[in-house]
Structure formats: structure tokens, C-alpha cells
Motif scaffolding. Structure first.
Motif, PDB file in Angstrom:
ATOM      1  N   SER A 138       5.008   2.329  -8.832  1.00  0.00           N
ATOM      2  CA  SER A 138       4.538   2.154  -7.456  1.00  0.00           C
ATOM      3  C   SER A 138       5.205   0.958  -6.804  1.00  0.00           C
ATOM      4  CB  SER A 138       3.017   1.991  -7.456  1.00  0.00           C
ATOM      5  OG  SER A 138       2.543   1.769  -6.150  1.00  0.00           O
TER       6      SER A 138
ATOM      7  N   LEU B 289       4.112  15.912  -9.510  1.00  0.00           N
ATOM      8  CA  LEU B 289       3.452  15.297 -10.647  1.00  0.00           C
ATOM      9  C   LEU B 289       4.334  15.351 -11.885  1.00  0.00           C
ATOM     10  CD1 LEU B 289       0.585  14.069 -10.823  1.00  0.00           C
ATOM     11  CD2 LEU B 289      -0.190  16.220 -11.826  1.00  0.00           C
TER      12      LEU B 289
ATOM     13  N   TYR C  78      -3.223   9.974 -10.910  1.00  0.00           N
ATOM     14  CA  TYR C  78      -2.555   9.332 -12.035  1.00  0.00           C
ATOM     15  C   TYR C  78      -2.843  10.075 -13.333  1.00  0.00           C
ATOM     16  CZ  TYR C  78      -1.954   5.627  -8.645  1.00  0.00           C
ATOM     17  OH  TYR C  78      -1.617   4.923  -7.526  1.00  0.00           O
TER      18      TYR C  78
ATOM     19  N   SER D 148       7.121  12.900 -11.798  1.00  0.00           N
ATOM     20  CA  SER D 148       6.729  11.531 -12.130  1.00  0.00           C
ATOM     21  C   SER D 148       6.736  11.321 -13.627  1.00  0.00           C
ATOM     22  CB  SER D 148       5.338  11.229 -11.562  1.00  0.00           C
ATOM     23  OG  SER D 148       4.343  11.975 -12.239  1.00  0.00           O
TER      24      SER D 148
ATOM     25  N   MET E  38      -2.493   8.842  -4.480  1.00  0.00           N
ATOM     26  CA  MET E  38      -1.895   9.250  -5.740  1.00  0.00           C
ATOM     27  C   MET E  38      -2.950   9.748  -6.726  1.00  0.00           C
ATOM     28  SD  MET E  38       1.355   8.729  -5.385  1.00  0.00           S
ATOM     29  CE  MET E  38       1.894   8.804  -7.091  1.00  0.00           C
TER      30      MET E  38
ATOM     31  N   ALA F 236       2.629   3.489 -14.280  1.00  0.00           N
ATOM     32  CA  ALA F 236       2.491   3.991 -12.916  1.00  0.00           C
ATOM     33  C   ALA F 236       2.483   2.862 -11.903  1.00  0.00           C
ATOM     34  CB  ALA F 236       1.215   4.824 -12.803  1.00  0.00           C
TER      35      ALA F 236
ATOM     36  N   PRO G 117      -4.253   3.870 -11.877  1.00  0.00           N
ATOM     37  CA  PRO G 117      -2.900   4.002 -12.439  1.00  0.00           C
ATOM     38  C   PRO G 117      -2.779   3.334 -13.808  1.00  0.00           C
ATOM     39  CG  PRO G 117      -2.927   2.267 -10.803  1.00  0.00           C
ATOM     40  CD  PRO G 117      -4.286   2.888 -10.766  1.00  0.00           C
TER      41      PRO G 117
ATOM     42  N   THR H  29      -9.079  11.152  -4.994  1.00  0.00           N
ATOM     43  CA  THR H  29      -7.913  11.418  -4.133  1.00  0.00           C
ATOM     44  C   THR H  29      -7.544  12.893  -4.148  1.00  0.00           C
ATOM     45  OG1 THR H  29      -6.483  10.797  -5.979  1.00  0.00           O
ATOM     46  CG2 THR H  29      -6.953   9.098  -4.349  1.00  0.00           C
TER      47      THR H  29
END
Length: 749
Positions: free
Chosen positions: A603, A14, A618, A17, A616, A599, A595, A642
């Protein structure tokens, strides 16, 4: 444990990202935006060899020369002259042969033809004391310097010699080969300077009220220069700032003075029963058994009686010192004398003070106790003090060191009153000058070249000793914040620590204060006390009674601790860069199933690379175009499908109970406005007043020298973030160290 490792891995992905989403500045062709300040110092350090190893230890071929002295001197108190004759026995331990020897004549710095005064810029003073005006413009210059009467060999034959200012080259009749010795006899005299009028590290102080003199005698004999593997002869001239590089040897010194003088000097006094009265001798024997308080050996009443006599008779004091690099003498009929014993490493060492009545009551109360404390403190950080005594001599406006003896200032008013400033100043200078027994009198660095190696290391140890004496002692060198005014100054007035002694403009700040602060930061903040202390003690023990170089210190500190410090030495010692780390920006994120725009773009890029990370989670930046105000609430993992599905599938109920439960996510961007790389020290304060502290190593800057970011996942709302809250890193501008700034509220309130 497996479940916790998995969730940590997830948080790591995370965080990555977040980094990928940031725009990282591209370095220019010359790498100006992101210079590599962590590169190894091969470009700055001397190449290791068989004399000095890559580990920082002496090598198998290390050697050093030996210079032994037999000296007889006589003090002419009436005319302030010193007469002497000496025999130097010099042993060549180098593999190469020597065709001449260099001897230091440091008193020549005060000769009438000295060039030392001519190398300083000299403007006209618009306001000057009458005495100074008279001495500068009206009176004849002081006739200082050695008057050499002869230089002879062991057979009494004259030897050829050449005097070049403060250095004398003596020609040897044949090559002095490896392991060979040569004896040289020199006869000389010189006029002793009044150091309060003519300056200098030694000389005499005259007391108008009683007509007496107090002598502190040093650099009083022609002294052998150092010859070593680094540069051959260290025969740089003594211009006044760079002090003394000297070889070790054994001394036998006989000193003849008026019979009513009391004396202390380097070494062991061999004829105490001849120069002390029976009562004084008995008191000294008592002092040798007193470990808790000083014993007055020569009383103030005895000193005041001697002040009036002005004896025409003479006494000779005989001293012997082994394995020392120099010799100092203090003598006066005004001296009071006290002493106590100190237990160090299974042996007793004498802590001694000599001082005129003008030093009391301050000196009787503090001096010897401070000497004893200094020996204990320094020994604990280096090695047990190896000599039989350490002497503190009270000399007005002085602070200078020699083996086993030093001169120290700090005088009360005429009525005996003194301020805390005078008291603390006296304590500081005694600690400092007694501490010089360790650096450079034993760890014998080249003062003529590298002042910081003795003054800087000693100032650092002085700071530790002062804080051990009194945790609230107002030390002005050592604390990181104390060096900020210097390091934030105009760069045109600064030079690196690694600068020759004679070229330093702000001598105290550069050679004393900055190295002391640097080492204190290393110990307290960068390395931690345990690692630092082990490395520092290793250096001290490797190089006691030897001649270390800066490289030997740098390499030993790394070798003994497994700590790569090249970035630290490079920045602190080889540049004039300063430290300025601030908080550039703080963003708060919330967790979402949906997202953000960035994001989605990321992707798309992943799909093009045929990379599918699976479901995922976000992160949405608060205040961004994707931000929804109704979502601005504490994070609940069950609301993010998720993540909830992942946790339910991979962890048992027991493991889920052990997982972290962060509710808020803050991304903090730190920027570095100064040239130094330093650790980032962060203090986070929460709404309920509790705090958490983080330390990010200096290596966090290795890939971006401009700015870095860290994400903090917390259970509580952050109300304040501070960089370097305890002022540990010499940050020169603290106005950018806090969020929110004092004058503004958090945008998240």
C-alpha cells in the motif's frame, strides 16, 4: 451479467496482488533460470518455398518423379535363388536436368563384401548358442547381394554404371531434361537368405518336418532412389536400420514359381482363373461378397496335400499395381488362404490372410478380421484406403510392410495352444504392419532419414486402432505412462526423435514409442480430439501419394488448428527433456479487513505512485505472523466490511443471489523439475469426497520456467490435490504430484 463481470474483475485484481507479493526469481544473464521455450522454430525448420509452403502444404512448384516397372522373376525353390529382369521407365518431373540416376541395391547389405556388419560394435559373447557360434565363426559367410548381369538402354546398348555398396549410379547418355523419360533394362539374380539364420526383412523360412520353404520376397529388384526438392538424390547407404525412400509408379510383375505354390503379392492378380482351382475360384468369389466373416479360399487340407507333392511344373502369377512405391511377394506350397470384403468409401476392399498350418488356429480366427478392422480404423482417421486389397502373411519372427502386403509374426505352440501374450502380440503386429499402408506407403515420408515419420505416426494410429478393437487392449506404445521408463533414463543413452535412423540407439523407444506417446498426449490432453483429428487428417490428405518432410507435418498441424505447437515440437522432438511437475507448496488464506505486513508495504508503494485503488480486501496466509487462529473459519462476505459495502452498493438482491460464495482460498505453487513444458492437470478432492478437475495450458510456464502459482477459491475444504491424476503427461516422478503427501497429513487438519 454486469455484476458477475465486476466480481470476476475484482477476483482477478485480488489474484494479481498475490503474484505481486511473491518473490519472482530474476533470470541470469544467459537466461538459464527462465529460458524461452515458447519461441518460434525459425531456427530449426527449413525455410518455406514454392515447393513446400509455410502452411505445411505442397507448393505450386511441388513435383515428384515417376518410376514405372515391368518385371519378370522366377523362383528357384530347390536352390533358393531368385532370377529377374526388369525395365524401369523413369520420368524426370523436376525442372532441372539429370546427368545420372541412382538405383538402390538393398540386397547388397547381405553381400559378402558388405560393410554393414563392420559398422557395429562387436564384443565377444560369453554365452552363445552352438548354431550361432558355428555361423559366426566356423561357416562361410552367406553369399548374398545382387549379381548384376547387365544394364542396358531401350535400344539394348550397355550403359555405364558404378556400384557403391547398396547404391548403383547409372550414367545417362545425355542430360535427362524436364518431362523427359528414359528406359533402363537390368538383369540380375541373387541367393535368397534364410532370414531366421541370416536376418533381414525378407527371405525364406525352412520347415524341417516337411522340407518346405515359405518365401517372403522384398527388396528383390533394383529400385529407383528418390530425387526431390529437399536434398536431390536420397542416396544414403542402407546400413540395415533406416528403411526405404522410394518414388511412386506403376508395376507389371510376372512371377514364376512351382505350380503347387499359393501366392499373394502387391497389386491386382490378373490371371486368378489360371492359378486357382475352380473350387478355390468359387470360394474367392464368395469372399468378395462376405463382409461379416472370412471365407476359407484355400483350405488347410489342400495346403497339407500340396506340402507333399513338390511339383516340378511351373506357374506364372501376373500382377498389376498402380501408383505404388514398392512391391512385395509371398509364396509357398504351405499357404492356407482366407479373405473377406470391407466396405470403404463406397467401394469394396479385400482383406486377405495367407499362412501355413503352423499358424492355426490363431490365424484363421483373427488375422483377416484384424486386417479389416485396421483398414476401417485408419481410414476413419486419415483417408479411405485407396488400394484393392490388404494382405497379412504369417512369417515367423517377422514384422515388415509393403504396399498391400505385409509379414507378421505370432505362432502358436506345436499343439496349437497360445497365450494371450502371443495372441495380443500377433494382433498388434498385424495392425501395425497393415497400418503401414497409410504411413509410409501412401503418405510417403523418407524412412532412410526420419524413421519416426512412418513408425511413430503409425504406432500412434495403431494405438487408436487397438483401443477401438478392445478398449482394454494391453497396448505398450501410445499411452503416456508407457514412455516414462525411457524418458526418465540416463540422458547419455538418449537422443532426440529428430535423429537420423542409423544413429538411434534405442530404436523402438525413440522412433516408435516416444512419437506415439507424444501424439497421443497432443490428441487427448493438449489439443483435444476434434482439433487434433482435423489437423492429422488434413496432413494425411495433403500428403497422400507425396513425399512429406517433418516440417510439413509440424506446420500442417498448426495451420489447420490455430494451435501454436512450436513449444511442443521443440521439446518432444528436438530434445531429450522429460516432464516432471510437482506440488511445491500449498497455502490457505482467509479474508480480512486488516492488512498483513506485506499488504501494508504494498500500500505504501502504491501511494508513492499516486495510485489509490479504493477500499481494500486483505488476504492473510494461514500460519503467517499476521494469522489469528480464531479467524480460521469459513469466509463470510458480510464479515468483511469493505467487501460487503461494495457488494451492497453495486448489485441488486437478484444479482447478489447469483454471485459466487467461496469460503476457502488455497494458493498452490507448482514447480517444474523437468525440462519439458507441459499443461498442468490438477484434480482437487474435497472432504466430502467430491472432485473438481482443472487444466492449465502449457503457456502457464511462459514467464517462469521454474514455478507458477494458482489460487483456488472453493466452497468446501480441500482434502487432497493431485497433479496428473490419470497419468496423461508422461510425468517421470509422481512422488511429488500430490498434497498432502501420502505419508503426511495436511497441516490444515
Amino acid at each position: 451479467m454486469k455484476g458477475i463481470a465486476t466480481i470476476l474483475s475484482f477476483v482477478s485484481v485480488l489474484s494479481m496482488s498475490f503474484v505481486q507479493a511473491q518473490e519472482i526469481p530474476k533470470p541470469t544473464k544467459t537466461d538459464e533460470r527462465n529460458p524461452d521455450k515458447f519461441k518460434q522454430m525459425y531456427d530449426l525448420l527449413a525455410t518455406p518455398n514454392m515447393y513446400r509452403t509455410a502452411s505445411g502444404a505442397p507448393g505450386p512448384e511441388y513435383y515428384q518423379q515417376q518410376a514405372d516397372y515391368k518385371i519378370d522373376v522366377e523362383l528357384d525353390d530347390k536352390n533358393q535363388k531368385l532370377y529377374g529382369v526388369e525395365t524401369i521407365t523413369y520420368t524426370n518431373n523436376a525442372k532441372e536436368s539429370l546427368d545420372y540416376l541412382w538405383i538402390q541395391l538393398d540386397q547388397n547389405e547381405k553381400a559378402k563384401n558388405s560393410k554393414s556388419p563392420l559398422v557395429e560394435s562387436n564384443k565377444t559373447d560369453l554365452s552363445i548358442p552352438a548354431q550361432s557360434f558355428s555361423r559366426r565363426y566356423l561357416e562361410e559367410d552367406f553369399d548374398g547381394g545382387f549379381k548384376i548381369e547387365y544394364v542396358k538402354d531401350a535400344q539394348g546398348n550397355p550403359m555405364n554404371y558404378t556400384v557403391n555398396q547398396t547404391m548403383m549410379r547409372v550414367e545417362v547418355p545425355k542430360l535427362l531434361k524436364h518431362n523427359e523419360k528414359i528406359s533402363i533394362s537390368i538383369k540380375w539374380w541373387y541367393n535368397i537368405n534364410n532370414y531366421l539364420l541370416d536376418g533381414g526383412r525378407s527371405g525364406y523360412e525352412h520347415f524341417d518336418k516337411d522340407g518346405n520353404n515359405l518365401y517372403i520376397i522384398a527388396q528383390f529388384y533394383p529400385r529407383m532412389a528418390v530425387y526431390n526438392d529437399v536434398e536431390g538424390w536420397q542416396n544414403q547407404q542402407f546400413w540395415g536400420s533406416g528403411e526405404f525412400a522410394l518414388p511412386f509408379g506403376n508395376f507389371e510383375v510376372n512371377i514364376t514359381v512351382p505350380a503347387d505354390h499359393i501366392m499373394e503379392a502387391t497389386g491386382t492378380l490378373l490371371n486368378r482363373s489360371e492359378v486357382f482351382t475352380p473350387a478355390q475360384l468359387a470360394r474367392y468369389n464368395e469372399a468378395e461378397k462376405s463382409f461379416d466373416k472370412p471365407v476359407i479360399v484355400v483350405t488347410q487340407a489342400e495346403a497339407e496335400a500340396r506340402e507333399k507333392r513338390f511339383s516340378t511344373a511351373k506357374k506364372t502369377w501376373k500382377f498389376k499395381a498402380e501408383n505404388v512405391r514398392d512391391f512385395g511377394i509371398a509364396t509357398s506350397r504351405k499357404f492356407i488362404y482366407d479373405a473377406m470384403a470391407v466396405k470403404l468409401g463406397g467401394k469394396n476392399v479385400m482383406a486377405i490372410s495367407v499362412y501355413p498350418k503352423e499358424g492355426n488356429p490363431l490365424w484363421e480366427q483373427y488375422s483377416t478380421r484384424v486386417v479389416a478392422h485396421t483398414l476401417k480404423s485408419y481410414s476413419s482417421h486419415t483417408f479411405d484406403f485407396p488400394y484393392p486389397k490388404a494382405v497379412s502373411v504369417h512369417a515367423q519372427d517377422q514384422g515388415m510392410e509393403y504396399p498391400m502386403i505385409c509379414w507378421n509374426w505370432g505362432r502358436p505352440d506345436e499343439d496349437g495352444k497360445y497365450t494371450d501374450r502371443v495372441k495380443n502380440g500377433m494382433i498388434s503386429v498385424i495392425v501395425h504392419e497393415v497400418g503401414h499402408n497409410f504411413f509410409p506407403m501412401i503418405v510417403n515420408s523418407d524412412e532412410r532419414q526420419w524413421t519416426w515419420m512412418d513408425e511413430g505416426l503409425n504406432s500412434f494410429c495403431e494405438y487408436m486402432a487397438l483401443i477401438e478393437w478392445d478398449p482394454n487392449f494391453p497396448a505398450d506404445r501410445g499411452p503416456a505412462k508407457a514412455i516414462v521408463p525411457y524418458m526418465s533414463g540416463d540422458q547419455k543413452g538418449l537422443e532426440p526423435i529428430m535423429t537420423n535412423s542409423e544413429s538411434i540407439r534405442q530404436f523402438g523407444n525413440n522412433a516408435y514409442g516416444k512419437p506415439a506417446a507424444a501424439l497421443n498426449i497432443l490428441r487427448e490432453t493438449v489439443m483435444g480430439r476434434e482439433l487434433f483429428d482435423y489437423g492429422f487428417k488434413t496432413y494425411a490428405n495433403r500428403w497422400k501419394f507425396k513425399h512429406p518432410t517433418p516440417e510439413d507435418f509440424f506446420r500442417t498441424m498448426e495451420d489447420a488448428t490455430a494451435f501454436d505447437l512450436d513449444w511442443f515440437w521443440r521439446g518432444w522432438f528436438y530434445t531429450t527433456d522429460n516432464n516432471d511437475i510437482g506440488i511445491k507448496e500449498v497455502k490457505r488464506f482467509y479474508v480480512s479487513n486488516e492488512p498483513s505486513k506485506e499488504a501494508k508495504e504494498a500500500s505504501t508503494r502504491r501511494r508513492r505512485r499516486n495510485f489509490d485503488p479504493g477500499p481494500m480486501v486483505y488476504m492473510i496466509a494461514e500460519g503467517s505472523e499476521d494469522f489469528k487462529s480464531e479467524m480460521n473459519k469459513p469466509f463470510d462476505s458480510k464479515e468483511v466490511k469493505t467487501l460487503d459495502d461494495y457488494v451492497q452498493a453495486h448489485f441488486t438482491k437478484e444479482e447478489q443471489a447469483k454471485l459466487n460464495s467461496p469460503k476457502y482460498f488455497y494458493q498452490v505453487t507448482f514447480n517444474k523439475l523437468g525440462g519439458l513444458v507441459m499443461p498442468i492437470l490438477v484434480e482437487i478432492t474435497f472432504e466430502d469426497g467430491t472432485k473438481e478437475n482443472y487444466q492449465f495450458p502449457a503457456q502457464i510456464w511462459r514467464k517462469n520456467d521454474q514455478e507458477v502459482s494458482r489460487t483456488f477459491a472453493t466452497q468446501k475444504v480441500i482434502s487432497k490435490i493431485m497433479v496428473d491424476p490419470k497419468l496423461e503427461t508422461a510425468d517421470i516422478d509422481t512422488t511429488n504430484n500430490s498434497w498432502p503427501k501420502t505419508e503426511e497429513k495436511s497441516k490444515f487438519d
